[in-house]
Write an enzyme that holds these catalytic residues in place. Structure first.
Site, PDB file in Angstrom:
ATOM      1  N   ASP A   1     110.056  31.878  53.580  1.00  0.00           N
ATOM      2  CA  ASP A   1     109.504  31.048  52.519  1.00  0.00           C
ATOM      3  C   ASP A   1     108.070  30.629  52.794  1.00  0.00           C
ATOM      4  O   ASP A   1     107.638  30.527  53.947  1.00  0.00           O
ATOM      5  CB  ASP A   1     110.354  29.781  52.343  1.00  0.00           C
ATOM      6  CG  ASP A   1     111.786  30.098  51.954  1.00  0.00           C
ATOM      7  OD1 ASP A   1     112.013  31.165  51.382  1.00  0.00           O
ATOM      8  OD2 ASP A   1     112.670  29.260  52.230  1.00  0.00           O
ATOM      9  N   ILE A   2     107.357  30.309  51.736  1.00  0.00           N
ATOM     10  CA  ILE A   2     105.965  29.897  51.855  1.00  0.00           C
ATOM     11  C   ILE A   2     105.810  28.657  52.721  1.00  0.00           C
ATOM     12  O   ILE A   2     104.820  28.502  53.444  1.00  0.00           O
ATOM     13  CB  ILE A   2     105.354  29.663  50.446  1.00  0.00           C
ATOM     14  CG1 ILE A   2     103.850  29.428  50.547  1.00  0.00           C
ATOM     15  CG2 ILE A   2     106.056  28.522  49.728  1.00  0.00           C
ATOM     16  CD1 ILE A   2     103.170  29.385  49.205  1.00  0.00           C
TER      17      ILE A   2
END
Length: 291
Positions: A151-152
């Site tokens: 995930d970012i």
């Protein structure tokens, strides 16, 4: 596989013969009538990915029963498939890169103004302690793709590869490679901004039955999750070991039992650990190193 029929050209003015039809181009995909499509068979044998198989076939590096294979060809279970050494040489030049992804980068294509993690792969960010004999070349960026997401707002080990075998091993439907994460959490039974949030000594207030549900018993997107290894490392941090990778899986698992993730770091994929690789830097997967 039966040999292809040989067409005979009609003689001019011969009404008894059907007009000749031009053969399909050699690389035109054909729907298989019997057997399995050749690129799928090569991938199932663990030789390459389907995309790599198509490249091999297009280059004339694959033969079936002694004849050069064509795109879209189907093969029966008894077909004799041979791959020229040129294919293995080309595959040996493909790279797999281990990146310590920082927060703020997306794993795949750029989105919502955020850059893709692959932009961090360049000569300047190559870890000085990398023991690989390889040297960076811009050609290594061609076809370099993430084998799994991160995930970012997560950090840690991200695998980027040109090698379809690596991608299949890590993200194929039958993959059971372990991924290990260190996850810092707060107790937020009514949401991270609701009442009763506990940030310190979360382990003391977190119900044991909910820890058991994290290990086995949750579902996401209507599908039951595989059993997971989940244990406390310290009063505010959990260790997760998963063998699957649904979108934002750990964050959603935690939310389902009243926890909120405030930090997530992937530290291992299979037998390959993040180790001392600095954040924002990368190294090559070493010869003999496998997931």
């Amino acid at each position: 596989m039966q040999p292809a029929a040989t067409a005979t050209a009609p003689r001019a003015g011969d009404p008894g013969r059907a007009p000749r039809r031009d053969p399909a181009p050699p690389h035109a995909p054909a729907a298989p009538r019997d057997g399995t499509r050749l690129n799928k068979r090569l991938a199932a044998l663990g030789l390459c990915s389907r995309r790599e198989a198509d490249e091999w076939i297009a280059n004339g590096w694959v033969s079936v029963d002694g004849a050069v294979a064509t795109m879209g060809q189907a093969v029966g279970p008894g077909a004799r498939i041979e791959v020229l050494p040129a294919a293995q040489r080309a595959q040996g030049e493909r790279v797999t890169i281990l990146l310590h992804k920082p927060v703020g980068y997306v794993s795949g294509q750029p989105e919502d103004g955020h850059e893709a993690a692959v932009v961090l792969v360049n000569a300047r960010t190559h870890w000085k302690d990398d023991r690989s004999p390889r040297r960076f070349s811009p050609a290594q960026l061609k076809g370099l793709a993430p084998a799994g997401r991160l995930d970012i707002d997560s950090t840690g080990l991200l695998v980027l590869t040109q090698d379809g075998r690596v991608a299949r091993a890590l993200i194929g439907e039958d993959s059971e490679v372990e991924k290990e994460y260190l996850v810092r959490v707060v107790w937020a039974p009514h949401g991270p901004k609701g009442p009763g949030v506990v940030e310190q000594d979360v382990q003391a207030v977190f119900p044991a039955d909910r820890l058991a549900r994290l290990r086995h018993g949750l579902s996401l997107d209507g599908q039951p999750l595989r059993p997971a290894g989940v244990d406390w490392l310290n009063p505010e941090q959990l260790r997760f070991v998963l063998t699957e990778g649904k979108k934002r899986q750990i964050r959603r698992m935690c939310e389902a039992v009243g926890l909120h993730v405030v930090g997530l770091k992937r530290v291992r994929i299979g037998r390959v650990a993040l180790g001392q690789l600095p954040q924002g830097q990368w190294r090559y997967l070493l010869p003999g190193e496998a997931f």
